[in-house]
Design a protein around this motif. Structure first.
Motif, PDB file in Angstrom:
ATOM      1  N   CYS A   1      39.856  16.365  43.985  1.00 37.35           N
ATOM      2  CA  CYS A   1      39.984  17.761  43.666  1.00 37.35           C
ATOM      3  C   CYS A   1      38.710  18.582  43.755  1.00 37.35           C
ATOM      4  O   CYS A   1      38.710  19.771  44.570  1.00 37.35           O
TER       5      CYS A   1
ATOM      6  N   ALA B   1      45.994  21.307  48.177  1.00 35.13           N
ATOM      7  CA  ALA B   1      47.259  20.625  47.570  1.00 35.13           C
ATOM      8  C   ALA B   1      47.635  19.345  48.518  1.00 35.13           C
ATOM      9  O   ALA B   1      48.019  18.367  48.052  1.00 35.13           O
ATOM     10  N   ARG B   2      47.551  19.583  49.827  1.00 36.62           N
ATOM     11  CA  ARG B   2      47.914  18.607  50.589  1.00 36.62           C
ATOM     12  C   ARG B   2      46.735  17.457  50.559  1.00 36.62           C
ATOM     13  O   ARG B   2      47.429  16.189  50.641  1.00 36.62           O
TER      14      ARG B   2
ATOM     15  N   VAL C   1      45.058  16.500  47.848  1.00 34.71           N
ATOM     16  CA  VAL C   1      45.355  15.630  46.882  1.00 34.71           C
ATOM     17  C   VAL C   1      46.591  14.825  46.858  1.00 34.71           C
ATOM     18  O   VAL C   1      46.808  13.630  46.289  1.00 34.71           O
ATOM     19  N   SER C   2      47.386  15.464  47.458  1.00 38.68           N
ATOM     20  CA  SER C   2      48.667  14.764  47.750  1.00 38.68           C
ATOM     21  C   SER C   2      48.514  13.346  48.613  1.00 38.68           C
ATOM     22  O   SER C   2      49.049  12.339  48.310  1.00 38.68           O
TER      23      SER C   2
ATOM     24  N   GLU D   1      54.133  21.860  49.614  1.00 39.48           N
ATOM     25  CA  GLU D   1      52.974  21.139  49.344  1.00 39.48           C
ATOM     26  C   GLU D   1      53.091  20.859  47.749  1.00 39.48           C
ATOM     27  O   GLU D   1      52.543  19.961  47.267  1.00 39.48           O
ATOM     28  N   SER D   2      53.371  22.047  46.984  1.00 40.44           N
ATOM     29  CA  SER D   2      53.064  22.065  45.685  1.00 40.44           C
ATOM     30  C   SER D   2      54.028  21.147  44.860  1.00 40.44           C
ATOM     31  O   SER D   2      53.677  20.568  44.067  1.00 40.44           O
TER      32      SER D   2
ATOM     33  N   LEU E   1      53.031  17.475  45.570  1.00 48.75           N
ATOM     34  CA  LEU E   1      51.944  17.214  44.766  1.00 48.75           C
ATOM     35  C   LEU E   1      52.334  16.957  43.287  1.00 48.75           C
ATOM     36  O   LEU E   1      51.933  16.003  42.606  1.00 48.75           O
TER      37      LEU E   1
END
Length: 350
Positions: A226, A268-269, A271-272, A323-324, A327
């Motif tokens: 992050c 977000a991508r 962290v995913s 993406e959200s 995640l």
């Protein structure tokens, strides 16, 4: 790998005329890329086996392909003959050269392994036998794991491209170009998160990790990715107004708002990507697949109405929602797994 690669490559070759929109050079590029899929399917397994054996050599091999590719593109620039077909040739050639480097390093590694002392050789053989036997209760065959992994990996690849494919049918060619440049710049955050994911995966895959140690590794990794992703993304946003015209020309100044719109999406991508790697390291790629497929379907469903309502930046909105959701599902799944580990540990201790 080879069966899957042949099927995907055949589909790409058959669909090339439709995807190219009647442009012969683009059609040739699609077919060349399909050839690259076959080459990749032959040697990718050996590439990722290297990750488990020697991470330093694996990193060298991983870096080789983009370096060869950059050299190929640079040669075209010097010769003043840059084309879509030429770029596709550079892609396939750089991938092939990467696997040649892999073969040379693998041969050297095998030579070093053969030179181990007898005691060390026995130790290595025993460890490999234990891993192959799968003496843990949650062991699954490579085939089953591979199928579940593919269920997450394929949607992940599609999620990185479907916005551009949709835009090619919804907006003008110049707008597609602006979006492609903007997304390329915003996506520069990905190599940093990929590096974290690739390094943490072997460590998090160790079966002997206690639940506290595993939770610490997972939590610290998420926090680190992050922080790194936010810093890199902020730097890209700040430098975009100067960097984009400098590297791509003043005609692509319109790509700068796309970089800004996609900044949070790419965080977000990133962290995913790492959260999915942590879940797969637990031997549960199916859980990651659920998240990836859900986010992909939702984002794809929203693409048309978002672009119709907002225009070019609507693609970033649809992509961001997908993406959200991906995640959120991954983090919720990972949190549940950590709580389950803790409850199981309490029961065992009792």
């Amino acid at each position: 790998m080879l069966v899957g690669g042949l099927l995907v490559a055949a589909a790409g070759i058959i669909a090339a005329p439709q995807l190219a929109g009647g442009v012969r050079e683009v059609e040739d590029a699609y077919r060349l890329a399909s050839l690259g899929i076959i080459i990749n399917s032959l040697f990718a397994a050996r590439l990722f086996a290297m990750q488990a054996r020697d991470i330093r050599r694996w990193n060298v091999v991983r870096v080789a392909q983009p370096l060869f590719y950059a050299v190929g593109v640079a040669m075209m620039l010097v010769l003043g003959d840059v084309s879509v077909r030429g770029v596709a040739i550079a892609l396939v050639a750089s991938t092939s050269l990467q696997f040649i480097v892999l073969g040379l390093l693998s041969l050297k590694l095998s030579t070093e392994t053969d030179g181990l002392s007898p005691a060390r050789s026995v130790e290595v053989d025993v460890n490999l036998a234990r891993q192959s036997a799968g003496d843990s209760p949650d062991h699954v065959s490579q085939g089953v794991y591979g199928m579940r992994y593919s269920a997450a990996a394929v949607p992940t690849v599609l999620a990185a491209q479907y916005d551009k494919i949709a835009l090619s049918r919804l907006v003008s060619s110049p707008e597609v170009g602006f979006y492609a440049v903007g997304s390329t710049v915003a996506l520069l955050v990905a190599p940093f998160s990929a590096a974290i994911a690739n390094v943490v995966f072997p460590r998090a895959s160790k079966r002997e990790l206690g639940w506290r140690e595993r939770r610490t590794v997972e939590t610290k990794t998420i926090v680190h990715v992050c922080a790194v992703s936010l810093l890199v993304s902020a730097a890209l946003c700040a430098s975009a107004p100067l960097a984009v015209p400098f590297f791509f020309g003043s005609a692509f100044t319109a790509s700068v708002p796309v970089v800004w719109a996609l900044a949070a999406v790419m965080v977000a991508r990133s962290v995913s990507q790492v959260a999915g790697a942590l879940i797969r390291a637990r031997g549960l790629p199916g859980a990651a697949a659920v998240a990836q497929i859900t986010g992909l379907v939702l984002g794809a469903a929203l693409m048309l109405p978002a672009v119709s309502s907002v225009g070019l930046l609507g693609a970033a909105v649809a992509l961001g929602i997908g993406e959200s959701v991906t995640l959120a599902i991954l983090l919720i799944s990972l949190g549940r797994m950590q709580r389950s580990d803790r409850r199981l540990s309490v029961v065992v201790d009792a």
